[in-house]
Design an enzyme around this catalytic site. Structure first.
Site, PDB file in Angstrom:
ATOM      1  N   HIS A 154       0.679  -1.396  -0.055  1.00 10.01           N
ATOM      2  CA  HIS A 154      -0.329   0.206  -0.031  1.00 10.01           C
ATOM      3  C   HIS A 154       0.945   0.971   0.340  1.00 10.01           C
ATOM      4  O   HIS A 154       0.806   2.104   0.805  1.00 10.01           O
ATOM      5  CB  HIS A 154      -1.219   0.285   1.246  1.00 10.01           C
ATOM      6  CG  HIS A 154      -1.760  -0.763   1.176  1.00 10.01           C
ATOM      7  ND1 HIS A 154      -3.738  -0.768   1.816  1.00 10.01           N
ATOM      8  CD2 HIS A 154      -2.314  -2.178   0.641  1.00 10.01           C
ATOM      9  CE1 HIS A 154      -3.903  -2.285   1.561  1.00 10.01           C
ATOM     10  NE2 HIS A 154      -3.185  -2.549   0.559  1.00 10.01           N
ATOM     11  N   TYR A 256     -12.388  10.785   3.999  1.00  8.90           N
ATOM     12  CA  TYR A 256     -12.836   9.925   2.800  1.00  8.90           C
ATOM     13  C   TYR A 256     -13.405   9.147   3.453  1.00  8.90           C
ATOM     14  O   TYR A 256     -13.126   7.573   2.612  1.00  8.90           O
ATOM     15  CB  TYR A 256     -12.695   9.883   1.739  1.00  8.90           C
ATOM     16  CG  TYR A 256     -12.861  11.161   0.411  1.00  8.90           C
ATOM     17  CD1 TYR A 256     -13.431  11.491  -0.285  1.00  8.90           C
ATOM     18  CD2 TYR A 256     -11.983  12.571   1.301  1.00  8.90           C
ATOM     19  CE1 TYR A 256     -14.223  12.719  -0.988  1.00  8.90           C
ATOM     20  CE2 TYR A 256     -11.876  13.433   0.139  1.00  8.90           C
ATOM     21  CZ  TYR A 256     -13.153  13.621  -0.189  1.00  8.90           C
ATOM     22  OH  TYR A 256     -12.955  14.811  -1.309  1.00  8.90           O
TER      23      TYR A 256
END
Length: 375
Positions: A154, A256
């Site tokens: 990631h 988000y």
């Protein structure tokens, strides 16, 4: 699947000679038959692609190499001057982009997983392409994701300049530290916005407790990013876990949601977070469930497919396809799945100066592919 809301050609001298095409396949689409051609092959896990002004391509290879791909598909020797990369797992040399004033300054920007004390992290370096195109000079790191984490996953890592000349950098949550995506005191799971020389622009959010480079928070692993051709708004494509891949338009200072809200579940099947919505956290414009593993994104502005102008094209890794999202303002009004039998993990998507689409196939023997209409 849930929908919350539903170039002109270059001069002939820069066109790809038919003799260079190594393979050709044909696929149906709503705009007629698509031809997919292999432009270049033999690239080891290619990750990022950028077009030089003369039509040649810069392509990164994850183990740490940057090459120039010519119009006839020939690969240059690896360019010199590359930063040292942590080339393990999902890490390595990742995205590449040109400075908006490249014709004047020859500056190139690279994102990569950088080995550091205590682990590694996503970093951004810039350097000048030398006169003979064989290497980068005066290379300097202009951003380091902090803190360093001992993980091979990631890294995020798309690079895109906005219309003010600031550089967006997507950085992942590093997988093992997903809760930190909600902590604005670090760079994990964020959209970053910096000046070309490094440091935070004066119009970044700079909210209390936020690191100055942060644009938005609550992201998992954004590997697709593009500016809308009309509005200049940033659009992103973000990996979910098991389901919950998202398309967002990250705005300054907003949250988000990851990992508090998501439309996916963990790889074990366990619930993640609190559900799919929470006050103060933004909803995606569109999401995929099951996951397609999105990577690479580009808005189409060319003349080869007039009906597809302002469509957002997104590559799929696990899904092994090219997705076309119809857009209207900041809504996604439809989805078309293309090249579903191509059998390629599509890592990056770019529009070429000839008005066609160029894709990177992520494999140990990866390819540059060109998508065009039938002649």
């Amino acid at each position: 699947m849930h929908r919350p809301v539903l170039a002109l050609a270059l001069a002939a001298a820069l066109s790809l000679p038919l003799a260079s095409v190594q393979a050709q396949q044909r696929f149906p689409s709503s705009a007629g038959e698509l031809v997919v051609e292999t432009v270049a092959s033999g690239l080891e896990h290619p990750w990022g692609l950028a077009f030089l002004p003369d039509g040649r391509m810069l392509v990164t290879e994850r183990p740490g190499r940057l090459r120039i791909v010519s119009g006839d598909g020939a690969l240059s020797r690896p360019l010199t001057g590359m930063p040292n990369v942590a080339g393990r797992g999902q890490g390595g040399l990742l995205d590449v982009t040109l400075d908006p004033k490249f014709a004047e300054n020859r500056l190139i920007y690279l994102s990569f997983s950088e080995p550091r004390v205590g682990g590694n992290g996503t970093s951004v370096a810039r350097g000048q392409l030398n006169a003979n195109g064989t290497g980068l000079e005066n290379v300097a790191v202009i951003f380091r994701q902090m803190p360093a984490i001992n993980s091979t996953m990631h890294f995020g890592s798309r690079l895109i300049f906005d219309r003010t000349g600031a550089l967006f950098v997507t950085v992942g949550d590093r997988y093992s530290e997903r809760d930190q995506a909600q902590n604005p005191g670090n760079h994990l799971g964020k959209i970053i916005r910096i000046r070309p020389e490094g440091g935070a622009p004066t119009d970044n959010p700079k909210k209390p407790g936020w690191q100055p480079e942060i644009w938005s928070i609550g992201h998992r692993n954004v590997q697709g990013a593009a500016l809308h051709p009309d509005t200049g708004q940033l659009w992103t494509a973000e990996h979910g876990a098991r389901g919950g891949d998202e398309v967002n338009t990250p705005k300054a200072g907003l949250n988000y949601g990851w990992p508090v809200i998501t439309y996916g579940v963990d790889y074990s099947g366990a619930k993640i977070g609190e559900g799919t919505a929470k006050p103060g956290m933004e909803q995606p414009l569109f999401y995929w469930d099951p996951s397609i593993a999105p990577s690479g994104a580009a808005f189409y502005t060319g003349s080869a497919w007039p009906a597809w102008r302002n469509s957002l094209f997104v590559g799929a890794l696990a899904g092994q396809m090219l997705i076309r999202l119809s857009t209207s303002g900041e809504t996604v009004s439809g989805e078309e799945r293309l090249l579903t039998t191509l059998g390629e993990r599509i890592r990056d998507v770019r529009q070429g100066p000839d008005g066609y689409l160029y894709l990177l196939g992520d494999d140990a023997k990866g390819k540059v592919l060109r998508v065009r209409p039938t002649r």
